[in-house]
Motif scaffolding. Structure first.
Motif, PDB file in Angstrom:
ATOM      1  N   LEU A  97       0.838  -1.196   0.000  1.00 46.11           N
ATOM      2  CA  LEU A  97       0.000   0.000   0.000  1.00 46.11           C
ATOM      3  C   LEU A  97       0.878   1.253   0.000  1.00 46.11           C
ATOM      4  O   LEU A  97       2.054   1.203   0.361  1.00 46.11           O
ATOM      5  CB  LEU A  97      -0.907   0.002   1.232  1.00 46.11           C
ATOM      6  CG  LEU A  97      -1.918  -1.138   1.326  1.00 46.11           C
ATOM      7  CD1 LEU A  97      -2.717  -1.025   2.618  1.00 46.11           C
ATOM      8  CD2 LEU A  97      -2.850  -1.135   0.125  1.00 46.11           C
ATOM      9  N   PRO A  98       0.314   2.410  -0.392  1.00 46.80           N
ATOM     10  CA  PRO A  98       1.083   3.656  -0.365  1.00 46.80           C
ATOM     11  C   PRO A  98       1.631   3.950   1.033  1.00 46.80           C
ATOM     12  O   PRO A  98       0.990   3.662   2.046  1.00 46.80           O
ATOM     13  CB  PRO A  98       0.057   4.708  -0.796  1.00 46.80           C
ATOM     14  CG  PRO A  98      -0.919   3.953  -1.634  1.00 46.80           C
ATOM     15  CD  PRO A  98      -1.023   2.597  -0.998  1.00 46.80           C
ATOM     16  N   SER A  99       2.813   4.531   1.090  1.00 45.28           N
ATOM     17  CA  SER A  99       3.467   4.818   2.362  1.00 45.28           C
ATOM     18  C   SER A  99       2.792   5.984   3.071  1.00 45.28           C
ATOM     19  O   SER A  99       2.029   6.753   2.481  1.00 45.28           O
ATOM     20  CB  SER A  99       4.948   5.130   2.131  1.00 45.28           C
ATOM     21  OG  SER A  99       5.079   6.239   1.256  1.00 45.28           O
ATOM     22  N   TRP A 100       3.078   6.125   4.350  1.00 44.61           N
ATOM     23  CA  TRP A 100       2.505   7.211   5.146  1.00 44.61           C
ATOM     24  C   TRP A 100       3.464   7.602   6.258  1.00 44.61           C
ATOM     25  O   TRP A 100       4.391   6.868   6.596  1.00 44.61           O
ATOM     26  CB  TRP A 100       1.145   6.812   5.725  1.00 44.61           C
ATOM     27  CG  TRP A 100       1.146   5.618   6.631  1.00 44.61           C
ATOM     28  CD1 TRP A 100       1.175   4.304   6.259  1.00 44.61           C
ATOM     29  CD2 TRP A 100       1.124   5.626   8.070  1.00 44.61           C
ATOM     30  NE1 TRP A 100       1.158   3.488   7.363  1.00 44.61           N
ATOM     31  CE2 TRP A 100       1.132   4.266   8.497  1.00 44.61           C
ATOM     32  CE3 TRP A 100       1.088   6.629   9.032  1.00 44.61           C
ATOM     33  CZ2 TRP A 100       1.107   3.899   9.841  1.00 44.61           C
ATOM     34  CZ3 TRP A 100       1.065   6.264  10.373  1.00 44.61           C
ATOM     35  CH2 TRP A 100       1.069   4.915  10.760  1.00 44.61           C
ATOM     36  N   ASN A 101       3.237   8.786   6.809  1.00 46.94           N
ATOM     37  CA  ASN A 101       4.005   9.306   7.928  1.00 46.94           C
ATOM     38  C   ASN A 101       3.126   9.390   9.173  1.00 46.94           C
ATOM     39  O   ASN A 101       1.900   9.546   9.066  1.00 46.94           O
ATOM     40  CB  ASN A 101       4.513  10.730   7.632  1.00 46.94           C
ATOM     41  CG  ASN A 101       5.488  10.766   6.483  1.00 46.94           C
ATOM     42  OD1 ASN A 101       6.530  10.128   6.526  1.00 46.94           O
ATOM     43  ND2 ASN A 101       5.146  11.514   5.439  1.00 46.94           N
ATOM     44  N   PRO A 102       3.704   9.338  10.375  1.00 48.47           N
ATOM     45  CA  PRO A 102       2.909   9.570  11.584  1.00 48.47           C
ATOM     46  C   PRO A 102       2.140  10.886  11.494  1.00 48.47           C
ATOM     47  O   PRO A 102       2.678  11.920  11.090  1.00 48.47           O
ATOM     48  CB  PRO A 102       3.972   9.606  12.691  1.00 48.47           C
ATOM     49  CG  PRO A 102       5.067   8.721  12.181  1.00 48.47           C
ATOM     50  CD  PRO A 102       5.109   8.997  10.702  1.00 48.47           C
ATOM     51  N   GLY A 103       0.882  10.829  11.887  1.00 52.29           N
ATOM     52  CA  GLY A 103       0.007  11.999  11.788  1.00 52.29           C
ATOM     53  C   GLY A 103      -0.953  11.928  10.623  1.00 52.29           C
ATOM     54  O   GLY A 103      -1.912  12.696  10.555  1.00 52.29           O
ATOM     55  N   ALA A 104      -0.725  10.990   9.693  1.00 57.53           N
ATOM     56  CA  ALA A 104      -1.569  10.878   8.507  1.00 57.53           C
ATOM     57  C   ALA A 104      -2.915  10.235   8.831  1.00 57.53           C
ATOM     58  O   ALA A 104      -3.060   9.535   9.844  1.00 57.53           O
ATOM     59  CB  ALA A 104      -0.855  10.070   7.425  1.00 57.53           C
ATOM     60  N   HIS A 105      -3.884  10.478   7.963  1.00 52.92           N
ATOM     61  CA  HIS A 105      -5.210   9.872   8.143  1.00 52.92           C
ATOM     62  C   HIS A 105      -5.734   9.339   6.823  1.00 52.92           C
ATOM     63  O   HIS A 105      -5.196   9.630   5.748  1.00 52.92           O
ATOM     64  CB  HIS A 105      -6.197  10.894   8.724  1.00 52.92           C
ATOM     65  CG  HIS A 105      -6.501  12.025   7.780  1.00 52.92           C
ATOM     66  ND1 HIS A 105      -5.836  13.236   7.828  1.00 52.92           N
ATOM     67  CD2 HIS A 105      -7.379  12.134   6.761  1.00 52.92           C
ATOM     68  CE1 HIS A 105      -6.303  14.040   6.898  1.00 52.92           C
ATOM     69  NE2 HIS A 105      -7.245  13.394   6.224  1.00 52.92           N
ATOM     70  N   LEU A 106      -6.783   8.542   6.912  1.00 55.12           N
ATOM     71  CA  LEU A 106      -7.482   8.012   5.759  1.00 55.12           C
ATOM     72  C   LEU A 106      -8.888   8.587   5.687  1.00 55.12           C
ATOM     73  O   LEU A 106      -9.508   8.873   6.721  1.00 55.12           O
ATOM     74  CB  LEU A 106      -7.604   6.482   5.842  1.00 55.12           C
ATOM     75  CG  LEU A 106      -6.332   5.649   5.881  1.00 55.12           C
ATOM     76  CD1 LEU A 106      -6.695   4.180   6.049  1.00 55.12           C
ATOM     77  CD2 LEU A 106      -5.487   5.866   4.636  1.00 55.12           C
ATOM     78  N   ASP A 107      -9.397   8.750   4.472  1.00 54.59           N
ATOM     79  CA  ASP A 107     -10.814   9.055   4.246  1.00 54.59           C
ATOM     80  C   ASP A 107     -11.505   7.726   3.940  1.00 54.59           C
ATOM     81  O   ASP A 107     -11.200   7.085   2.926  1.00 54.59           O
ATOM     82  CB  ASP A 107     -10.991  10.005   3.062  1.00 54.59           C
ATOM     83  CG  ASP A 107     -10.230  11.309   3.235  1.00 54.59           C
ATOM     84  OD1 ASP A 107     -10.137  11.785   4.372  1.00 54.59           O
ATOM     85  OD2 ASP A 107      -9.731  11.845   2.235  1.00 54.59           O
ATOM     86  N   ILE A 108     -12.404   7.318   4.812  1.00 53.64           N
ATOM     87  CA  ILE A 108     -13.108   6.040   4.638  1.00 53.64           C
ATOM     88  C   ILE A 108     -14.484   6.310   4.036  1.00 53.64           C
ATOM     89  O   ILE A 108     -15.273   7.075   4.592  1.00 53.64           O
ATOM     90  CB  ILE A 108     -13.278   5.303   5.981  1.00 53.64           C
ATOM     91  CG1 ILE A 108     -11.934   5.183   6.710  1.00 53.64           C
ATOM     92  CG2 ILE A 108     -13.930   3.955   5.761  1.00 53.64           C
ATOM     93  CD1 ILE A 108     -10.967   4.233   6.081  1.00 53.64           C
ATOM     94  N   HIS A 109     -14.782   5.676   2.888  1.00 53.44           N
ATOM     95  CA  HIS A 109     -16.087   5.783   2.250  1.00 53.44           C
ATOM     96  C   HIS A 109     -16.871   4.530   2.639  1.00 53.44           C
ATOM     97  O   HIS A 109     -16.601   3.431   2.144  1.00 53.44           O
ATOM     98  CB  HIS A 109     -15.934   5.878   0.737  1.00 53.44           C
ATOM     99  CG  HIS A 109     -15.238   7.126   0.289  1.00 53.44           C
ATOM    100  ND1 HIS A 109     -15.677   7.892  -0.766  1.00 53.44           N
ATOM    101  CD2 HIS A 109     -14.138   7.756   0.764  1.00 53.44           C
ATOM    102  CE1 HIS A 109     -14.876   8.926  -0.923  1.00 53.44           C
ATOM    103  NE2 HIS A 109     -13.930   8.852  -0.011  1.00 53.44           N
ATOM    104  N   LEU A 110     -17.821   4.694   3.527  1.00 55.01           N
ATOM    105  CA  LEU A 110     -18.541   3.554   4.080  1.00 55.01           C
ATOM    106  C   LEU A 110     -19.625   3.051   3.135  1.00 55.01           C
ATOM    107  O   LEU A 110     -20.094   3.789   2.254  1.00 55.01           O
ATOM    108  CB  LEU A 110     -19.145   3.944   5.427  1.00 55.01           C
ATOM    109  CG  LEU A 110     -18.116   4.150   6.549  1.00 55.01           C
ATOM    110  CD1 LEU A 110     -18.720   4.926   7.703  1.00 55.01           C
ATOM    111  CD2 LEU A 110     -17.592   2.805   7.020  1.00 55.01           C
ATOM    112  N   PRO A 111     -20.041   1.795   3.305  1.00 54.35           N
ATOM    113  CA  PRO A 111     -21.083   1.249   2.424  1.00 54.35           C
ATOM    114  C   PRO A 111     -22.362   2.077   2.399  1.00 54.35           C
ATOM    115  O   PRO A 111     -23.067   2.105   1.388  1.00 54.35           O
ATOM    116  CB  PRO A 111     -21.331  -0.148   3.018  1.00 54.35           C
ATOM    117  CG  PRO A 111     -20.017  -0.526   3.633  1.00 54.35           C
ATOM    118  CD  PRO A 111     -19.463   0.763   4.194  1.00 54.35           C
ATOM    119  N   SER A 112     -22.687   2.764   3.505  1.00 52.20           N
ATOM    120  CA  SER A 112     -23.909   3.567   3.557  1.00 52.20           C
ATOM    121  C   SER A 112     -23.809   4.847   2.749  1.00 52.20           C
ATOM    122  O   SER A 112     -24.819   5.519   2.523  1.00 52.20           O
ATOM    123  CB  SER A 112     -24.207   3.944   5.013  1.00 52.20           C
ATOM    124  OG  SER A 112     -23.211   4.847   5.492  1.00 52.20           O
ATOM    125  N   GLY A 113     -22.598   5.217   2.327  1.00 53.74           N
ATOM    126  CA  GLY A 113     -22.385   6.493   1.664  1.00 53.74           C
ATOM    127  C   GLY A 113     -21.741   7.519   2.577  1.00 53.74           C
ATOM    128  O   GLY A 113     -21.288   8.573   2.112  1.00 53.74           O
TER     129      GLY A 113
END
Length: 374
Positions: A97-113
């Motif tokens: 997976l793409p690398s990351w640094n401490p402090g980073a976050h993800l945008d999660i697109h949930l099944p509900s939208g």
């Protein structure tokens, strides 16, 4: 410290997932700040002097706006009150997976939208999966409940990693976390420990049972960690939060708004030089005036008070409207402007985009009416 030991520590940090360049901005672009460019130049020259290494694709650029189709591969309860779960995501067929640094976050697109953001709290060196931790909030917007209901094998769309809360791996640092705010802070503190930095951690919360990752943290150096709980110690004061701030060092903090307000109000007196923070929830509206929003799809006119965000006002009429960070950087709530002149209070949209779009979580109007494509 000798040049040889510096080189060894630098290479070790890189092997452990700690990168010495300043992360790109939230749109994946290089940062243009003069001080940051100067720091990059100094660090780059330092690395050149202490020794080189072969190219590693961990440093390849990844577009944080591209969709990653991942699957839930693990679920672990990480707080004794059983209200915080750590979820692990990986590519369905495995892979890096793409690398990351401490402090980073993800945008999660949930099944509900729904779209929600969660800080990465795993090991940056482990590129086979991403780990986040989520506190279940029964009376929240429903995102945390849906996250807790994700079963292993569930597929989700993820964007990122993005980093609006970058960690600088060097010098002295005080880390302050409030409750679930430990998620970005724990990744930073682990990195500081690996690097041999001079660090301190103040971890606050309602009770010991509510604190995620407490079992791990209590195995760390006892003289560097303070656990402060409301039920035993009372609400933390400025001295509780900043009393260990290093002179001329940095303070990193993440947690509820009252904690951050206390730290910001008393930071100048603590002796540290740099303050980095990430807040939960929207910032207060400052200097706003009342205005109106017309929803083009229905013709409904929504009144926006001077002290309320446009997004909050819209949600009264359209509860299902998409949003996430509520701070003007994720772009989830962006909407087309059909008429009127927005007062842009964000730096995510380009000047061309600002001519026809806005982020209602922070941007507003200096009186009058906006017509939005909603």
């Amino acid at each position: 410290m000798s040049v040889r030991s510096a080189a060894e520590r630098t290479r070790a940090a890189l092997r452990n997932g700690v990168r010495f360049e300043v992360p790109p901005d939230l749109r994946g672009r290089s940062r243009g700040d003069l001080a940051i460019r100067a720091a990059q130049a100094v660090v780059g020259r330092y690395v050149d002097l202490v020794g080189g290494w072969d190219y590693d694709d961990a440093f390849a650029v990844h577009d944080p706006n591209a969709d990653l189709h991942l699957v839930v591969t693990g679920r672990t309860v990480v707080a004794h009150d059983e209200n915080v779960v750590q979820l692990r995501f990986a590519a369905p067929a495995g892979g890096v997976l793409p690398s990351w640094n401490p402090g980073a976050h993800l945008d999660i697109h949930l099944p509900s939208g729904r779209r929600r953001q969660y800080s990465l709290c795993g090991d940056p060196a482990d590129r086979s999966g991403y780990s986040i931790a989520v506190r279940r909030i029964p009376d929240g917007g429903g995102g945390s409940i849906e996250m807790h209901g994700l079963a292993e094998g569930t597929q989700v769309v993820v964007r990122g990693p993005r980093n609006g809360f970058p960690f600088v791996p060097g010098g002295k640092a005080l880390f302050v976390a409030g409750g679930i705010g430990i998620t970005p802070i724990i990744a930073m503190t682990r990195a500081a420990r690996r690097l041999g930095m001079d660090w301190q951690l103040v971890y606050t919360g309602r009770s010991r049972d509510s604190l995620p990752f407490l079992d791990e943290i209590e195995t760390w150096e006892r003289d560097r960690v303070v656990i402060h709980t409301d039920d035993v110690d009372g609400l933390p004061t400025a001295e509780d939060l900043l009393g260990r701030a290093p002179r001329d060092g940095a303070v990193y903090c993440c947690g509820p708004v009252p904690m951050l307000d206390t730290i910001r109000a008393h930071f100048d007196a603590c002796g540290a030089r740099a303050l980095h923070f990430e807040r939960f929830g929207p910032p207060p509206v400052v200097g706003g005036v009342p205005f109106e929003i017309e929803l083009a799809s229905t013709g409904t006119v929504v009144q926006v008070p001077a002290d309320e965000s446009a997004l909050a006002a819209i949600r009264r009429e359209v509860p299902e409207v998409a949003y996430s960070c509520q701070q003007g950087f994720c772009g989830t709530c962006r909407v087309r402007v059909l008429a009127g002149e927005p007062e842009h209070r964000e730096r995510r949209l380009t000047p061309d985009e600002q001519r026809t779009e806005m982020l209602p979580c922070v941007s507003r109007c200096d009186g009058g009416r906006l017509v939005l494509d909603l």
